[in-house]
Design a protein around this motif. Structure first.
Motif, PDB file in Angstrom:
ATOM      1  N   ILE A 287       0.670  -1.306   0.107  1.00  9.70           N
ATOM      2  CA  ILE A 287      -0.044   0.022  -0.028  1.00  9.70           C
ATOM      3  C   ILE A 287       0.860   1.277   0.061  1.00  9.70           C
ATOM      4  N   ILE A 288       1.976   1.087   0.745  1.00  9.55           N
ATOM      5  CA  ILE A 288       2.947   2.352   0.795  1.00  9.55           C
ATOM      6  C   ILE A 288       3.501   2.558  -0.366  1.00  9.55           C
ATOM      7  N   ALA A 289       3.936   1.375  -0.926  1.00 12.85           N
ATOM      8  CA  ALA A 289       4.770   1.629  -2.432  1.00 12.85           C
ATOM      9  C   ALA A 289       3.606   2.046  -3.308  1.00 12.85           C
ATOM     10  N   TRP A 290       2.444   1.660  -3.259  1.00 10.00           N
ATOM     11  CA  TRP A 290       1.443   2.266  -4.436  1.00 10.00           C
ATOM     12  C   TRP A 290       1.218   3.595  -4.097  1.00 10.00           C
ATOM     13  N   LEU A 291       1.137   4.142  -3.052  1.00 10.83           N
ATOM     14  CA  LEU A 291       0.946   5.606  -2.882  1.00 10.83           C
ATOM     15  C   LEU A 291       2.050   6.552  -3.308  1.00 10.83           C
ATOM     16  N   LEU A 292       3.181   5.801  -2.900  1.00 12.20           N
ATOM     17  CA  LEU A 292       4.516   6.732  -3.281  1.00 12.20           C
ATOM     18  C   LEU A 292       4.750   6.598  -4.772  1.00 12.20           C
ATOM     19  N   ALA A 293       4.302   5.493  -5.312  1.00 11.06           N
ATOM     20  CA  ALA A 293       4.410   5.361  -6.845  1.00 11.06           C
ATOM     21  C   ALA A 293       3.249   6.380  -7.634  1.00 11.06           C
ATOM     22  N   VAL A 294       2.223   6.366  -7.284  1.00  9.11           N
ATOM     23  CA  VAL A 294       1.167   7.098  -7.902  1.00  9.11           C
ATOM     24  C   VAL A 294       0.724   8.405  -7.484  1.00  9.11           C
ATOM     25  N   GLY A 295       0.679   8.559  -6.215  1.00 14.26           N
ATOM     26  CA  GLY A 295       0.214   9.769  -5.330  1.00 14.26           C
ATOM     27  C   GLY A 295       0.752  10.935  -5.997  1.00 14.26           C
ATOM     28  N   PRO A 296       2.057  11.076  -6.113  1.00 13.23           N
ATOM     29  CA  PRO A 296       2.536  12.369  -6.604  1.00 13.23           C
ATOM     30  C   PRO A 296       2.458  12.891  -7.872  1.00 13.23           C
ATOM     31  N   TRP A 297       2.145  11.816  -8.721  1.00 13.17           N
ATOM     32  CA  TRP A 297       1.970  12.023 -10.327  1.00 13.17           C
ATOM     33  C   TRP A 297       0.303  12.606 -10.286  1.00 13.17           C
TER      34      TRP A 297
ATOM     35  N   LEU B 135      -4.607   8.611 -13.110  1.00 13.23           N
ATOM     36  CA  LEU B 135      -4.882   7.721 -11.954  1.00 13.23           C
ATOM     37  C   LEU B 135      -5.290   6.235 -12.586  1.00 13.23           C
ATOM     38  N   PHE B 136      -6.091   6.246 -13.600  1.00 15.26           N
ATOM     39  CA  PHE B 136      -6.453   5.024 -13.966  1.00 15.26           C
ATOM     40  C   PHE B 136      -5.260   4.244 -14.577  1.00 15.26           C
ATOM     41  N   ARG B 137      -4.596   5.167 -15.501  1.00 12.15           N
ATOM     42  CA  ARG B 137      -3.622   4.390 -16.094  1.00 12.15           C
ATOM     43  C   ARG B 137      -2.427   3.847 -15.465  1.00 12.15           C
ATOM     44  N   LEU B 138      -1.942   4.888 -14.501  1.00 13.56           N
ATOM     45  CA  LEU B 138      -1.225   4.243 -13.335  1.00 13.56           C
ATOM     46  C   LEU B 138      -1.256   3.308 -12.474  1.00 13.56           C
ATOM     47  N   ALA B 139      -2.614   3.315 -12.323  1.00 14.48           N
ATOM     48  CA  ALA B 139      -3.026   2.063 -11.496  1.00 14.48           C
ATOM     49  C   ALA B 139      -3.026   0.758 -12.130  1.00 14.48           C
ATOM     50  N   ASN B 140      -3.462   0.810 -13.381  1.00 20.12           N
ATOM     51  CA  ASN B 140      -3.477  -0.216 -14.159  1.00 20.12           C
ATOM     52  C   ASN B 140      -2.293  -0.610 -14.410  1.00 20.12           C
ATOM     53  N   THR B 141      -1.160   0.173 -14.554  1.00 17.85           N
ATOM     54  CA  THR B 141       0.345  -0.119 -14.951  1.00 17.85           C
ATOM     55  C   THR B 141       0.658  -1.050 -13.764  1.00 17.85           C
ATOM     56  N   LEU B 142       0.737  -0.684 -12.370  1.00 16.87           N
ATOM     57  CA  LEU B 142       1.055  -1.145 -11.506  1.00 16.87           C
ATOM     58  C   LEU B 142       0.311  -2.436 -11.222  1.00 16.87           C
ATOM     59  N   ASP B 143      -0.911  -2.740 -11.617  1.00 14.41           N
ATOM     60  CA  ASP B 143      -1.623  -4.058 -11.417  1.00 14.41           C
ATOM     61  C   ASP B 143      -0.822  -5.055 -12.333  1.00 14.41           C
ATOM     62  N   ALA B 144      -0.371  -4.455 -13.521  1.00 13.72           N
ATOM     63  CA  ALA B 144       0.226  -5.263 -14.417  1.00 13.72           C
ATOM     64  C   ALA B 144       1.536  -5.621 -14.150  1.00 13.72           C
ATOM     65  N   MET B 145       2.214  -4.757 -13.131  1.00 15.00           N
ATOM     66  CA  MET B 145       3.696  -5.010 -12.770  1.00 15.00           C
ATOM     67  C   MET B 145       3.555  -5.969 -11.460  1.00 15.00           C
ATOM     68  N   TRP B 146       2.747  -5.694 -10.462  1.00  9.61           N
ATOM     69  CA  TRP B 146       2.750  -6.172  -9.377  1.00  9.61           C
ATOM     70  C   TRP B 146       1.558  -7.145  -8.812  1.00  9.61           C
TER      71      TRP B 146
END
Length: 304
Positions: free
Chosen positions: A56-66, A167-178
């Motif tokens: 969860i922390i990693a997701w917030l750090l990766a997506v939140g700032p952008w 938001l959608f595209r970054l969240a979808n990218t992280l799902d594909a990665m993690w």
């Protein structure tokens, strides 16, 4: 009014972004999503202790700032920011190019090259696929990515403007990665997978409703109703079953992921796909995109 946009600003911005994507395709160098992937890989390497909290922390750090940056930029020049952000989030032209890169060698009998090209867009092992297996993997990818690379971004764009598409595209990218059920990602990537499922729930069903309208309608709706519940993914099941039913091809079956064979439920009805069905799948996705844009303009008319 939609978040401060007048009735036609939102559909016009969407149309401009789609036309930019069609004309330019993906940014050839320094694509933001590629850079995001590198950042996300670095964050995962530092924080992956195979825990849900770390994920969860990693997701917030990766997506939140952008996403925060996108919301900060948008009020400055709303229309331009929306067009640019949606263009960067869309992958329609790239999807067409990847599908053609698979279909062309497959038509010409260059199976080894076709296996390599389909391996660029799917996570299953492709080295042992026959011609039908390559075509099946390619069609499945086109149908599912129609939602992930196009319609999901458009849906969230209509609700939140350019930042919603980001938001959608970054969240979808992280799902594909993690978002894998492997030892490394089972707990760490669980939040990324579930958040993407939540963002995708409505657009996936709108996509699954669109595909039947542009093909074999009754067959597609029947496949969605009877086959989608058998799939583990709550969103890929409706999208791919409706798409396969609309095209009249049979997808699913055996596939190898991470060295292990999985027998997946059937999708659609009819013969196994061939190279030409990749072109038909792309036509279905492109026609669906224009239908969505027409609906956005109709909504604009109703709000004018």
């Amino acid at each position: 009014m939609i978040l401060g946009l007048d009735a036609f600003a939102m559909p016009l911005a969407a149309l401009c972004a789609v036309l930019l994507d069609r004309r330019l395709g993906e940014v050839p160098r320094f694509h933001p999503l590629v850079g995001f992937g590198h950042v996300a890989t670095g964050i995962e390497a530092k924080l992956n202790r195979r825990s849900l909290t770390g994920g969860i922390i990693a997701w917030l750090l990766a997506v939140g700032p952008w996403v925060a940056l996108a919301f900060w930029l948008r009020p400055l020049v709303p229309f331009a920011v929306d067009v640019v952000l949606l263009y960067l989030a869309l992958g329609a032209q790239s999807l067409c190019e990847h599908a053609d890169a698979i279909a062309r060698p497959l038509r010409e009998g260059r199976l080894a090259e076709a296996r390599l090209r389909v391996g660029d867009v799917v996570s299953r092992e492709t080295s042992g696929l026959d011609e039908s297996g390559v075509a099946k993997a390619g069609v499945e990818s086109v149908l599912e990515n129609g939602n992930d690379a196009i319609f999901g971004a458009l849906f969230w764009f209509t609700l939140l403007g350019g930042p919603g598409a980001v938001l959608f595209r970054l969240a979808n990218t992280l799902d594909a990665m993690w978002g894998y059920r492997t030892e490394r990602f089972n707990r760490f990537g669980r939040f990324a997978a579930r958040f993407d499922d939540a963002l995708n729930w409505v657009p996936a069903r709108l996509t699954a409703l669109t595909y039947p309208l542009l093909g074999r309608t009754r067959n597609a709706l029947t496949c969605w109703q009877t086959q989608a519940p058998d799939w583990d993914s709550p969103n890929a099941g409706p999208v791919m079953s409706a798409g396969a039913g609309s095209l009249g091809v049979l997808l699913g079956g055996a596939a190898i992921y991470h060295g292990r064979e999985e027998i997946r439920p059937p999708l659609g009805t009819g013969p196994a796909p061939v190279a030409a069905d990749l072109g038909r799948a792309i036509t279905l996705v492109q026609s669906s995109l224009w239908l969505w844009l027409a609906c956005l303009f109709l909504i604009g008319c109703l709000h004018a």
